[in-house]
Design a protein around this motif. Structure first.
Motif, mmCIF file in Angstrom:
data_model
loop_
_atom_site.group_PDB
_atom_site.id
_atom_site.type_symbol
_atom_site.label_atom_id
_atom_site.label_comp_id
_atom_site.label_asym_id
_atom_site.label_seq_id
_atom_site.Cartn_x
_atom_site.Cartn_y
_atom_site.Cartn_z
ATOM 1 N N MET A 251 24.581 27.388 -14.496
ATOM 2 C CA MET A 251 23.703 26.457 -13.828
ATOM 3 C C MET A 251 23.085 25.497 -14.844
ATOM 4 S SD MET A 251 21.299 28.193 -11.120
ATOM 5 C CE MET A 251 21.813 29.364 -9.971
ATOM 6 N N ASP A 252 23.056 24.284 -14.439
ATOM 7 C CA ASP A 252 22.436 23.308 -15.320
ATOM 8 C C ASP A 252 20.950 23.166 -14.979
ATOM 9 O OD1 ASP A 252 23.084 22.143 -12.898
ATOM 10 O OD2 ASP A 252 23.238 20.122 -13.745
ATOM 11 N N SER A 253 20.225 22.427 -15.774
ATOM 12 C CA SER A 253 18.769 22.338 -15.638
ATOM 13 C C SER A 253 18.349 21.625 -14.355
ATOM 14 C CB SER A 253 18.169 21.656 -16.860
ATOM 15 O OG SER A 253 18.664 20.333 -16.960
ATOM 16 N N LYS A 254 19.137 20.629 -13.886
ATOM 17 C CA LYS A 254 18.792 19.930 -12.651
ATOM 18 C C LYS A 254 18.821 20.896 -11.463
ATOM 19 C CE LYS A 254 20.326 15.245 -13.715
ATOM 20 N NZ LYS A 254 21.228 14.159 -13.305
ATOM 21 N N MET A 255 19.804 21.768 -11.472
ATOM 22 C CA MET A 255 19.929 22.723 -10.368
ATOM 23 C C MET A 255 18.760 23.711 -10.373
ATOM 24 S SD MET A 255 21.685 23.354 -7.868
ATOM 25 C CE MET A 255 22.659 24.410 -6.888
ATOM 26 N N LEU A 256 18.321 24.159 -11.534
ATOM 27 C CA LEU A 256 17.187 25.079 -11.631
ATOM 28 C C LEU A 256 15.897 24.413 -11.163
ATOM 29 C CD1 LEU A 256 17.861 26.936 -15.002
ATOM 30 C CD2 LEU A 256 17.963 27.865 -12.700
ATOM 31 N N VAL A 257 15.715 23.138 -11.493
ATOM 32 C CA VAL A 257 14.528 22.404 -11.075
ATOM 33 C C VAL A 257 14.521 22.251 -9.563
ATOM 34 C CG1 VAL A 257 13.358 20.159 -11.170
ATOM 35 C CG2 VAL A 257 14.234 21.206 -13.268
ATOM 36 N N ARG A 258 15.656 21.926 -8.977
ATOM 37 C CA ARG A 258 15.746 21.793 -7.531
ATOM 38 C C ARG A 258 15.473 23.132 -6.835
ATOM 39 N NH1 ARG A 258 21.143 18.043 -7.085
ATOM 40 N NH2 ARG A 258 20.156 16.119 -7.820
ATOM 41 N N LEU A 259 16.048 24.192 -7.354
ATOM 42 C CA LEU A 259 15.837 25.527 -6.787
ATOM 43 C C LEU A 259 14.359 25.924 -6.878
ATOM 44 C CD1 LEU A 259 17.136 28.036 -5.543
ATOM 45 C CD2 LEU A 259 17.459 28.907 -7.848
ATOM 46 N N GLY A 260 13.711 25.625 -7.994
ATOM 47 C CA GLY A 260 12.279 25.894 -8.141
ATOM 48 C C GLY A 260 11.450 25.094 -7.153
ATOM 49 N N ALA A 261 11.820 23.836 -6.931
ATOM 50 C CA ALA A 261 11.093 22.992 -5.979
ATOM 51 C C ALA A 261 11.250 23.520 -4.563
ATOM 52 C CB ALA A 261 11.589 21.554 -6.081
ATOM 53 N N VAL A 262 12.442 23.955 -4.195
ATOM 54 C CA VAL A 262 12.673 24.500 -2.854
ATOM 55 C C VAL A 262 11.860 25.777 -2.658
ATOM 56 C CG1 VAL A 262 14.416 25.558 -1.351
ATOM 57 C CG2 VAL A 262 14.929 23.417 -2.549
ATOM 58 N N ILE A 263 11.831 26.636 -3.640
ATOM 59 C CA ILE A 263 11.051 27.884 -3.551
ATOM 60 C C ILE A 263 9.564 27.565 -3.450
ATOM 61 C CG2 ILE A 263 10.361 29.946 -4.839
ATOM 62 C CD1 ILE A 263 13.251 30.122 -5.849
ATOM 63 N N PHE A 264 9.092 26.609 -4.218
ATOM 64 C CA PHE A 264 7.681 26.213 -4.158
ATOM 65 C C PHE A 264 7.313 25.683 -2.775
ATOM 66 C CE2 PHE A 264 4.410 22.923 -4.545
ATOM 67 C CZ PHE A 264 3.368 23.685 -5.050
ATOM 68 N N VAL A 265 8.152 24.833 -2.200
ATOM 69 C CA VAL A 265 7.884 24.276 -0.871
ATOM 70 C C VAL A 265 7.892 25.391 0.168
ATOM 71 C CG1 VAL A 265 8.830 22.763 0.931
ATOM 72 C CG2 VAL A 265 8.687 21.960 -1.434
ATOM 73 N N ALA A 266 8.818 26.334 0.053
ATOM 74 C CA ALA A 266 8.882 27.444 1.011
ATOM 75 C C ALA A 266 7.609 28.292 0.933
ATOM 76 C CB ALA A 266 10.119 28.296 0.739
ATOM 77 N N ILE A 267 7.120 28.563 -0.249
ATOM 78 C CA ILE A 267 5.879 29.342 -0.413
ATOM 79 C C ILE A 267 4.691 28.559 0.138
ATOM 80 C CG2 ILE A 267 4.272 30.268 -2.124
ATOM 81 C CD1 ILE A 267 6.727 31.047 -3.799
ATOM 82 N N ALA A 268 4.651 27.253 -0.098
ATOM 83 C CA ALA A 268 3.551 26.431 0.406
ATOM 84 C C ALA A 268 3.537 26.409 1.930
ATOM 85 C CB ALA A 268 3.661 25.014 -0.154
ATOM 86 N N ILE A 269 4.713 26.297 2.559
ATOM 87 C CA ILE A 269 4.784 26.296 4.025
ATOM 88 C C ILE A 269 4.352 27.645 4.572
ATOM 89 C CG2 ILE A 269 6.393 26.208 5.976
ATOM 90 C CD1 ILE A 269 7.896 24.005 4.434
ATOM 91 N N THR A 270 4.781 28.731 3.954
ATOM 92 C CA THR A 270 4.394 30.069 4.396
ATOM 93 C C THR A 270 2.885 30.263 4.284
ATOM 94 O OG1 THR A 270 6.537 30.917 3.662
ATOM 95 C CG2 THR A 270 4.789 32.530 4.058
#
Length: 94
Positions: free
Chosen positions: A1-20
């Protein structure tokens, strides 16, 4: 995995936690709104309780106050589950 993919995955997880967290907080606010209406169902104030509060504020002077003495007697009778004894008739002093 490259760094862009890790940043996107982190952003998706953050948004999911914020919505929850937002959903949980919104459901809590509904529950507290229901609880706030409950005190309206409580019975009206007890006049004996108000008298006892007044006597408490009088301090030592309440021991000489007839209203306080009768309020304490009524409170004691309620606590012990007794029916109050009617006062004995006073003989006429002439």
């Amino acid at each position: 995995m490259d760094s862009k993919m890790l940043v996107r995955l982190g952003a998706v997880i953050f948004v999911a936690i914020a919505i929850t967290a937002t959903v949980i907080e919104l459901t809590r606010q509904e529950d507290t709104a229901r609880v706030r209406t409950a005190p309206q169902l409580q019975p009206s104030a007890d006049p004996l309780k108000a008298m006892l509060r007044r006597c408490q504020g009088l301090g030592e002077a309440a021991t000489r106050d007839g209203d306080c003495l009768s309020a304490w007697a009524e409170s004691r009778d309620r606590f012990l589950g007794r029916t109050p004894v009617p006062a004995a008739p006073q003989p006429d002093e002439r």
